[in-house]
Design an enzyme around this catalytic site. Structure first.
Site, PDB file in Angstrom:
ATOM      1  N   LYS A   8       0.848  -1.195   0.000  1.00 59.47           N
ATOM      2  CA  LYS A   8       0.000   0.000   0.000  1.00 59.47           C
ATOM      3  C   LYS A   8       0.883   1.244   0.000  1.00 59.47           C
ATOM      4  O   LYS A   8       2.075   1.206   0.323  1.00 59.47           O
ATOM      5  CB  LYS A   8      -0.926   0.022   1.217  1.00 59.47           C
ATOM      6  CG  LYS A   8      -0.205  -0.020   2.584  1.00 59.47           C
ATOM      7  CD  LYS A   8       0.323   1.326   3.068  1.00 59.47           C
ATOM      8  CE  LYS A   8       1.184   1.202   4.306  1.00 59.47           C
ATOM      9  NZ  LYS A   8       1.862   2.490   4.647  1.00 59.47           N
ATOM     10  N   PRO A  91      10.170  -3.607  -0.219  1.00 55.78           N
ATOM     11  CA  PRO A  91      11.330  -3.289   0.623  1.00 55.78           C
ATOM     12  C   PRO A  91      11.008  -3.349   2.107  1.00 55.78           C
ATOM     13  O   PRO A  91       9.912  -2.987   2.536  1.00 55.78           O
ATOM     14  CB  PRO A  91      11.696  -1.866   0.196  1.00 55.78           C
ATOM     15  CG  PRO A  91      10.425  -1.287  -0.339  1.00 55.78           C
ATOM     16  CD  PRO A  91       9.712  -2.434  -0.988  1.00 55.78           C
ATOM     17  N   GLY A  97       4.120  -1.206   3.746  1.00 59.39           N
ATOM     18  CA  GLY A  97       3.332  -2.197   4.476  1.00 59.39           C
ATOM     19  C   GLY A  97       3.661  -3.623   4.108  1.00 59.39           C
ATOM     20  O   GLY A  97       2.797  -4.503   4.204  1.00 59.39           O
ATOM     21  N   GLY A  98       4.886  -3.895   3.689  1.00 59.05           N
ATOM     22  CA  GLY A  98       5.247  -5.227   3.211  1.00 59.05           C
ATOM     23  C   GLY A  98       5.028  -6.327   4.229  1.00 59.05           C
ATOM     24  O   GLY A  98       4.392  -7.347   3.940  1.00 59.05           O
ATOM     25  N   ASP A 131      -1.447  -1.590   9.980  1.00 54.97           N
ATOM     26  CA  ASP A 131      -1.790  -1.652   8.555  1.00 54.97           C
ATOM     27  C   ASP A 131      -2.500  -2.948   8.173  1.00 54.97           C
ATOM     28  O   ASP A 131      -3.071  -3.046   7.082  1.00 54.97           O
ATOM     29  CB  ASP A 131      -0.531  -1.514   7.691  1.00 54.97           C
ATOM     30  CG  ASP A 131       0.095  -0.136   7.766  1.00 54.97           C
ATOM     31  OD1 ASP A 131      -0.631   0.830   8.074  1.00 54.97           O
ATOM     32  OD2 ASP A 131       1.311  -0.018   7.516  1.00 54.97           O
TER      33      ASP A 131
END
Length: 257
Positions: A8, A91, A97-98, A131
């Protein structure tokens, strides 16, 4: 099974106040992006996790493990193990929000297999990360509270180009910097006005309302981020450029339909 964990950006992000539980109240406009991590997952006799490339955090501190353990505790379905292979494309510490996207994807997988209600799954996600509740569903949404009070809107169709920067920025540190400099921090723009502007291709209003409060502290710590953003703002056809989350990824919105 192959899962795609979509990241996101925050088209708008402001920190409104500090809470008694030491978290902060935010106001944000979440937007899903096409960039994603890939997760290969299956039930297994033992717990197995691997990542490409290898992560710089231990499995015990991984938000995916936290999501699994929280799911087991909250649902009572605890007699299973998972074999997970994570292909890390988003990253680390980039503001996309990975990790939360990975956690959300695994929660959705478990929910479908154990037939957990949407309401219960949402409540579980709130215990994992700010998130995660949005990323369970994705799309476009206004976020309030810690990010878990969500108002989903008609999804925007945007051309968003991501520019990962080589800084792993610690979110907690950025919040501390905001707190230390609170009296000098500026707040402006409005996420609802931004949403309507992007929906209607109102470029002037969109530029006036795109905002990320963390730029005011992150750019002091990492001046090259500010320079890169200023360079991006000169690009042809751009609506606006912004940092996502607490950094360090920058992005630009080219046009909206």
């Amino acid at each position: 099974m192959h899962l795609k964990a979509f990241g996101k950006v925050n088209l708008y992000l402001d920190v409104i106040s500090r809470r008694k539980d030491n978290y902060h109240n935010i106001l944000t406009l979440f937007q899903s992006i096409n960039e994603h991590d890939d997760i290969f997952i299956e039930f297994s006799e033992s717990e197995i996790f691997e990542s490409e490339p290898p992560l710089n955090i231990s499995w015990d501190n991984n938000i995916i493990k936290k999501s699994i353990e929280t799911f087991k505790k909250e649902t009572g379905f605890d007699n299973f193990n998972l074999k997970i292979k994570l292909i890390k494309n988003l990253p680390m510490g980039g503001g996309l929000g990975g990790g939360s996207a990975d956690a959300a994807a695994v929660l959705n997988f478990l929910s479908k297999n154990f037939k957990i209600s949407e309401k219960d799954l949402f409540e579980i996600s709130c215990k994992i990360g700010s998130d995660v509740p949005f990323l369970l569903k994705g799309g476009t949404a206004i976020g309030k509270g810690k990010g878990e009070i969500l108002e989903f809107l008609e999804p925007l169709k945007l051309n968003i180009q991501i520019y990962p920067m080589n800084y792993n920025i610690d979110t907690k540190k950025m919040y501390e910097k905001l707190d230390q400099n609170w009296k000098s921090i500026n707040h402006f723009g409005d996420p609802y006005n931004l949403y309507e502007a992007l929906k209607n291709n109102d470029i002037i209003t969109a530029k006036q309302n795109a905002f990320n409060v963390f730029e005011q502290v992150a750019f002091k710590e990492y001046p090259k981020l500010k320079q890169k953003k200023e360079d991006m703002e000169k690009d042809e056809g751009i609506i606006f450029a912004l940092m996502s989350g607490s950094g360090s990824t920058l992005y630009k919105v080219i046009y909206a339909n």
